[in-house]
Design an enzyme around this catalytic site. Structure first.
Site, PDB file in Angstrom:
ATOM      1  N   ALA A  27     -11.118  46.802  32.185  1.00 16.90           N
ATOM      2  CA  ALA A  27     -10.501  45.679  32.774  1.00 16.90           C
ATOM      3  C   ALA A  27      -8.993  45.613  33.230  1.00 16.90           C
ATOM      4  CB  ALA A  27     -11.001  44.456  32.375  1.00 16.90           C
ATOM      5  N   CYS A  78      -5.493  56.134  47.727  1.00  8.59           N
ATOM      6  CA  CYS A  78      -6.911  56.425  47.966  1.00  8.59           C
ATOM      7  C   CYS A  78      -7.775  55.318  48.100  1.00  8.59           C
ATOM      8  CB  CYS A  78      -7.254  57.414  46.784  1.00  8.59           C
ATOM      9  SG  CYS A  78      -6.472  59.191  47.061  1.00  8.59           S
ATOM     10  N   THR A 113      -8.640  63.539  53.175  1.00  7.55           N
ATOM     11  CA  THR A 113      -9.813  62.843  53.055  1.00  7.55           C
ATOM     12  C   THR A 113     -10.198  62.058  54.794  1.00  7.55           C
ATOM     13  OG1 THR A 113      -9.419  62.040  50.682  1.00  7.55           O
ATOM     14  CG2 THR A 113     -10.858  60.711  52.126  1.00  7.55           C
ATOM     15  N   LYS A 133      -7.550  52.625  51.035  1.00  8.71           N
ATOM     16  CA  LYS A 133      -7.930  53.065  52.256  1.00  8.71           C
ATOM     17  C   LYS A 133      -9.210  53.791  52.503  1.00  8.71           C
ATOM     18  CE  LYS A 133      -5.631  57.718  52.295  1.00  8.71           C
ATOM     19  NZ  LYS A 133      -6.975  58.338  52.574  1.00  8.71           N
ATOM     20  N   PHE A 167     -13.497  54.517  33.925  1.00  9.78           N
ATOM     21  CA  PHE A 167     -13.149  53.511  35.043  1.00  9.78           C
ATOM     22  C   PHE A 167     -13.948  52.018  34.736  1.00  9.78           C
ATOM     23  CE2 PHE A 167     -12.274  57.172  37.279  1.00  9.78           C
ATOM     24  CZ  PHE A 167     -11.183  56.929  37.878  1.00  9.78           C
TER      25      PHE A 167
END
Length: 437
Positions: free
Chosen positions: A255, A263, A122, A266, A252
């Site tokens: 809670a 990942c 990445t 950063k 996603f």
């Protein structure tokens, strides 16, 4: 096809093993000799379900090899993947690209014929341009193309993600490179995995945008959870109510104590720095990072409140240390900030994790690591669930109640039901559901 994978870390090892499983001949290269010797001996340096079996099978079939000799691996390769680390640079938050650029220089010196150099790491927008410049400057005579092919692997489900991806993103405007990449991923056509071709810079940015958006979803539902606690709502029902909208989706929206891992922390920071450098600041992502950083220590305050405002001299049992289940990865795990804050407040910590203890020892001091959830609960004044391992989903709660000095449970992953916990006799706190019965 022959593939060289530069870097035998998480991304490189998983990707290399899966390419070998497709039938390609893959050589994984790493500068750490001890790691290469361990891999040759069948010892996998990371915990990832299914990985050890795939590595063993392909080593046996002579499709997967490990070496410290980059030149040897690159000379025969059709495609060379750069899969080295890009950690946050100390001091300014930019991605540290020194390993990527060193790999580019080493690759340049070893290219023997037309080679597609693929950035799997990445990296910020424009990195592929610099990789191409380095190789061109080092070897003006070399025939090559530089392609961006970011990974979208979830730790704990990486094998499935690689073999059944939502999409395969390839950033290149070179037709010859496009043909090589298409052939490399041809085995996935049976799964109808779409190949999405873009420009190189677009592919680089897409990876960062994807991770930043997912981090935003996590942070959004965490703030909604805080509001639920104040107004008497149930964040799980809110998440379900909005997640059933196809425009939003349910993933996603769980809670918890905030995101961590190798990942999101950063990559969100690197995206912020890239945007600032180009005069197009991303305020939403800046806020996401700030809110997430604050949230982890806020979870420690939640534990302190559950014990009446003080944990000094108290024993707190912690279930789960890794940033998510099915990995041993402790990088930026919420448990680190939570445990550190509790220790600062005077608590003694007793912790259990199915896979992460050895990595946890490297980053957390003065913790009593135990072998089971019940040992963590024994004599504890509070029990905190930090990581939602399957092993914690069906605990013998009556046994836990009997073992604890005080029956206080703080469930940061909302695994259990408030009414059931109250019926057993626990003083129970969760996230976005406090006050519910």
């Amino acid at each position: 096809m022959r593939v060289a994978m530069i870097g035998a870390g998480y991304v490189g090892l998983v990707s290399g093993a899966c390419f070998a499983d497709f039938g390609h001949i893959v050589t994984c290269v790493d500068t750490v000799a001890a790691k290469i010797e361990a891999l040759k001996a069948g010892q996998i340096p990371i915990f990832e379900p299914g990985l050890a079996e795939i590595v063993a099978n392909n080593v046996k079939a002579e499709r997967l090899f490990f070496t410290t000799s980059l030149a040897e691996a690159v000379a025969e390769a059709d495609a060379v993947f750069i899969a080295v680390g890009t950690p946050s640079r100390r001091g300014d938050g930019h991605a540290d690209l020194s390993y990527v650029y060193q790999a580019a220089r080493d690759i340049a010196g070893a290219i023997g014929r037309y080679t597609v150099v693929v950035t799997k790491s990445t990296v910020p927008v424009g990195t592929g341009d610099e990789v191409e410049r380095i190789i061109r400057e080092t070897r003006p005579d070399a025939e090559f193309a530089v392609v961006s092919n970011p990974e979208f692997l979830r730790e704990g489900a990486a094998i499935t993600d690689f073999k059944r991806p939502d999409r395969i993103l390839i950033g290149s405007e070179d037709e010859r490179a496009r043909q090589v990449m298409t052939e490399l991923y041809r085995p996935l056509y049976l799964n109808q995995a779409p190949l999405l071709f873009t420009t190189r810079r677009t592919a680089e940015l897409t990876k960062y945008a994807a991770n930043a958006f997912l981090a935003t979803k996590i942070t959004f539902i965490n703030e909604i959870a805080d509001l639920c606690e104040q107004v008497g709502g149930n964040v799980q029902d809110v998440a379900r109510g909005i997640g059933l909208d196809n425009r939003i989706g349910s993933k996603f929206l769980h809670a918890g104590p905030g995101y961590g891992g190798s990942c999101f922390p950063k990559d969100t920071l690197a995206l912020i720095k890239t945007a600032q450098d180009h005069g197009a600041p991303i305020r939403i992502v800046e806020t996401v990072v700030a809110v997430n950083d604050q949230r982890k220590r806020a979870m420690a305050r939640k534990v302190i409140a559950a014990l009446g405002g003080s944990v000094r001299g108290r024993t707190v049992g912690v279930l789960g240390l890794t940033f998510k289940p099915n990995t041993d990865d402790m990088r930026d795990a919420p448990s680190i900030a939570i445990i550190t804050a509790l220790q600062d407040a005077g608590a003694r910590i007793r912790a259990h994790d199915p896979e992460g203890v050895e990595q946890a020892r490297l980053v957390l001091d003065n913790v009593d690591y135990v072998d089971s959830p019940y040992q963590a609960a024994d004599g504890a004044d509070a029990l905190v669930i930090v990581t939602e391992w399957d092993a914690f989903r069906a605990l013998d709660l009556r046994r836990i109640h009997a073992l604890m000095a005080r029956p206080v449970v703080v469930d940061l992953r909302n695994i259990y039901r408030p009414d059931e916990m109250a019926a057993i006799g626990f003083s129970y706190s969760s996230v976005g559901r406090d006050g519910l019965v």
